[in-house]
Design an enzyme around this catalytic site. Structure first.
Site, PDB file in Angstrom:
ATOM      1  N   GLU A 172       0.761  -1.232  -0.034  1.00 23.94           N
ATOM      2  CA  GLU A 172      -0.015   0.181   0.128  1.00 23.94           C
ATOM      3  C   GLU A 172       0.938   1.241  -0.238  1.00 23.94           C
ATOM      4  O   GLU A 172       0.623   2.129  -0.921  1.00 23.94           O
ATOM      5  CB  GLU A 172      -0.858   0.015   1.408  1.00 23.94           C
ATOM      6  CG  GLU A 172      -2.057  -1.008   1.268  1.00 23.94           C
ATOM      7  CD  GLU A 172      -2.829  -0.960   2.545  1.00 23.94           C
ATOM      8  OE1 GLU A 172      -3.428   0.366   2.631  1.00 23.94           O
ATOM      9  OE2 GLU A 172      -2.731  -1.745   3.363  1.00 23.94           O
ATOM     10  N   GLY A 173       1.790   1.372   0.979  1.00 24.31           N
ATOM     11  CA  GLY A 173       2.756   2.436   1.208  1.00 24.31           C
ATOM     12  C   GLY A 173       3.596   2.697  -0.411  1.00 24.31           C
ATOM     13  O   GLY A 173       3.761   4.014  -0.734  1.00 24.31           O
TER      14      GLY A 173
END
Length: 428
Positions: A172-173
């Site tokens: 996600e990051g």
């Protein structure tokens, strides 16, 4: 529902990704990220779509992206996005997976209206679950995903083999960092000044940035680092997802209810809540009874001491972020907007100390804010402690709070959609 139209050559970023040096699991992931495609000769302009579901802990969101590619020699352009969400998240249906799938179906019906019928069978649909499902037992999480897979298979869209899955938080990051920095123009040209990204979800929080100093790379845990090539440059990112440190998980931790078997009628109390408050809150399919300390202290100071126990010494603190600038979204944005620190539509720039100032104002005057969420004091205090004591940011660190960049949602979903389209060979 919102729709936007903006030509963005995001494929330039993603199609050139290749692994250089990475933690073992991520190396495999990046190796498969964007396989090369063969470009046909004399191809005509084509329009294609991608449907990406973000199944978060507090809600399920659909992103319907429209792309145009005028020729094999020209990279695809992002033409528009349709976005909508429903609450609660899938994890709230842990014991009723069929109802969870129904919430997904309601959103999927929007895509049927948005995508031309002749392109349905060529439009892939994928759901990636994040922290909310990571907190469930494997059995309950898989039951939910199986029901969603059935909904997809009954739809007219293209359903890849891995159409429903739980995504590692660090990815996600990574994808959010790439999306934000490309949309802000930080990855093009000679002078690249990238920004870090901070994402605060309901169950987890992510931090991602490009280290400028070799000391950061040497002092960071190896599984916090991942590298790839882009624009003929090598990027070595620092990225980590902290499960259990999202805003709503932090509420439970502050109350002493996280990872606890809740007894019938058990009451959890905190000095971060109004003294006379007694209420119920549902999260992750569990009902919690909570209230204020009727006989004890309330206000910012005692609340901060409670929250400090949740974050102190629990997160890695890279020194160089103290002088860096970051984009912050999700609950950072929402709580700032809720308390008029920023404009709800436009966002804004804050210093870390602005969250602390607002937390003191709310916590020391809870009656004034009684019409807002009873957790407002706790939430603002947690954000303050997370930024200062957790990550180690300075009071004057600048945060750009935003929901969108150039009218595109700041989300990992755009990067994941390009991954999907490339892997299926839908682009030229």
């Amino acid at each position: 529902m919102t729709s936007s139209r903006l030509p963005v050559l995001l494929a330039l970023v993603f199609s050139s990704l290749s692994p250089v040096l990475s933690h073992s699991n991520r190396e495999m992931w990046f190796q498969d990220l964007f396989p090369p495609n063969t470009c046909p000769i004399n191809a005509k302009t084509k329009t294609f779509y991608g449907i990406m579901f973000d199944a978060g802990s507090t809600g399920t969101r659909i992103h319907i992206y429209t792309f145009v590619q005028k020729s094999p020699e020209i990279l695809p352009e992002l033409e528009g996005e349709i976005f909508e969400s429903v609450k609660p998240g899938l994890s709230a249906y842990a014991d009723q997976p069929e109802k969870g799938a129904e919430s997904v179906k309601r959103l999927l019906d929007m895509a049927i209206d948005a995508v031309p019928p002749h392109l349905w069978k060529k439009t892939p649909v994928v759901l990636k679950a994040t922290a909310g499902l990571r907190l469930l037992s494997e059995e309950k999480a898989q039951a939910l995903l199986s029901e969603v897979k059935e909904v997809f298979e009954e739809s007219p869209f293209l359903v890849p083999e891995d159409s429903v899955s739980i995504m590692d938080g660090s990815y996600e990051g990574i994808l959010a960092w790439i999306t934000v920095n490309f949309l802000t123009g930080q990855l093009s040209g000679q002078n690249q000044h990238t920004v870090g990204t901070l994402d605060l979800g309901g169950a987890s929080t992510q931090i991602t940035f490009l280290p400028r100093f070799e000391e950061t790379l040497k002092e960071s845990p190896t599984d916090f680092l991942t590298s790839f090539e882009m624009f003929n440059s090598t990027y070595k990112l620092y990225t980590h997802s902290y499960l259990g440190f999202g805003l709503k998980a932090a509420r439970l931790a502050t109350l002493g209810a996280l990872n606890t078997e809740v007894a019938d009628r058990q009451m959890f109390r905190s000095s971060c809540l109004p003294k006379q408050l007694e209420a119920e809150w549902h999260f992750g399919g569990v009902k919690y009874r909570y209230g204020g300390n009727k006989e004890g202290e309330t206000g910012f100071k005692p609340c901060y001491l409670e929250v400090l126990k949740v974050v102190k010494g629990k997160l890695h603190q890279p020194d160089e972020i103290r002088g860096s600038s970051f984009y912050a979204f999700s609950y950072y944005y929402d709580r700032a907007a809720d308390t008029n620190l920023i404009d709800y539509e436009q966002g804004g720039v804050l210093e870390v100390r602005d969250f602390e100032r607002k937390a003191k104002e709310v916590c020391d005057n809870m009656e004034r804010f009684s019409s807002a969420s009873p957790f407002l004091c706790m939430d603002l205090t947690y954000i303050t402690a997370l930024l200062k004591e957790g990550f180690g940011f300075r009071d004057n660190t600048l945060l750009q709070l935003t929901k969108k960049v150039n009218n595109i949602e700041t989300s990992w979903t755009l990067g994941a959609t390009f991954h999907l389209l490339q892997s299926l060979g839908i682009t030229y």
